[in-house]
Scaffold this motif. Sequence first.
Motif, short mmCIF file in Angstrom:
data_model
loop_
_atom_site.label_atom_id
_atom_site.label_comp_id
_atom_site.label_asym_id
_atom_site.label_seq_id
_atom_site.Cartn_x
_atom_site.Cartn_y
_atom_site.Cartn_z
N THR A 1 1.20 -30.00 6.12
CA THR A 1 1.38 -30.57 7.45
C THR A 1 0.96 -32.04 7.42
OG1 THR A 1 -0.86 -29.97 8.11
CG2 THR A 1 0.88 -28.34 8.50
N GLU B 1 4.91 -30.72 -0.64
CA GLU B 1 6.00 -30.59 0.32
C GLU B 1 5.66 -29.67 1.49
OE1 GLU B 1 6.37 -30.41 -2.88
OE2 GLU B 1 7.78 -32.01 -3.46
N ASP B 2 4.83 -28.65 1.26
CA ASP B 2 4.56 -27.67 2.30
C ASP B 2 3.38 -28.06 3.19
OD1 ASP B 2 2.75 -27.41 0.22
OD2 ASP B 2 2.42 -25.28 0.59
#
Length: 508
Positions: free
Chosen positions: A105, A102-103
């Motif tokens: 880029t 989820e984190d």
Amino acid sequence: MSLETQLYWGALGLAVLWFAVLAAALAATRNGTVRPGPATQEFGEDPERPALVALLANGWCSVDNAAAATLLDLAARGHLELRQPGNEPARTTVHLTGKAAEDLTPYERRVLLRTAERAGADGAPIGAIAFRAEERSKAWNAALRKEIVTEAWQRGISRPRFGPVLIGLLGVLACLPGAALAGAGLAGHHGIRGVVAAALLPLVPFSWVLTRVLGHERATPRGLERAGHWAGVQGWLRAHEEFGALPPAAVTVWDRYLGYGAALGVTSDAARLLGFDSGDKRRVWSSYGGTWRPVRIRYPRLHPGFGAGTGKLLQLAGATALVVVCLVLFAALRRPEWAVTGPEAEHSLRRAGLLLTLGWVAIALAAIAVAEKFGRWTLFAAFLATMPGNFASGNGWMEHAFETPGPLLGESVAIAAFSLLTVWYLVLAVRERGAPLVLTGEVLRVEPRKDEDAPLFLALDTGDAERTTAWALPARRATVVPGTVVRLTVSPATRTIRTIEAAAPAAV
């Protein structure tokens, strides 16, 4: 001076003005000087990801090593695992850890997705990450660069080199020379087609130049500051002599420093092994057959008759046989009277040398015509080949050439070589009529050749060998994609693919 002439000179002046404005714009948008900071091991607060650091380290011109640096950073952050069996870094394997993404880029997700495609559930050698098709490699890397540049804009460390106003000004100025030429065409009554052609003509070179400039990046004050900081990190890393030779698996010890080292061009060995380009044409990793292994590919570039059908083989045999017959006849008909001696001996020798050379060139051109191998440079090469005959001197050689009965030494060698080629082509033509061979395997690579009409090289992995020799794929069937499992019907003699059908979709 007529109006038409004035407009022509005006178009030239406007073209010079356009290039002057472009040169001034390039000079005005140059990057400032990066002042390296002191050597430090600190990344700083909210540090840029390694991919952005690669943009800064390459002077805002490219994102070289960004993909490799991102993979190493993903391994340092626990999304991937790198394992090195033994002392050979090239045998390092990459494995997914299943950590949530989820984190990440967009460009980090792109690198992770590509790695997951090749690694699967059991992992894969790092060399298997490379693409097998150059077109897909270019598209993938172009999308990666766009995503990196977008984040660089958002963080204020980069900006487009040319803004909308400057691009619009260059676009308007680019149309003015064409307008002047169109006016000259109207003044000279050259017809509507000539006017339209004159109006569009200057846009071709201007557009070509602009495409080389648009899309380039330019530093911001914040970007120059951060580039100076990362230059300090680069200096600290280079102070460790062993750092540049660290393998990818060393990420378990050096953590994120290895990824930043790759972005800064310090970790050269690890970055070289992690290729996201089109890969090595002669060594491709394949898992077809159940086990990952490197497959070495041989491309038979010096294989007479490669990819030729029966008709083409007979045609080539006819061409080589023509050389043999013509050389024998030329040697038999050659007479000493062609080289007259006496007061005009020097002039006669030059004429005889030219005749001798022209005879050899004519034989070669006749064979090329029969083989249908004429290219745009063939006649030019033939013209150059006649030059030595114009400057042939005596020294006893020319008299010997015309007094020797039968073929000369060079002619004898050529007759023997072309005789062997004739037999070779005829044998291939007979073998070509034999029963075909059926093969099933995975396409490793499809490589073009210089001649667009020549068959392509198709490397196939049948899963039972570590070496393979490329087959000849007819150009009209060049839509096959590397990574596809195919069933081939081939002629082993000429290594020609007769039929090809997909057995499974592409895996790359």
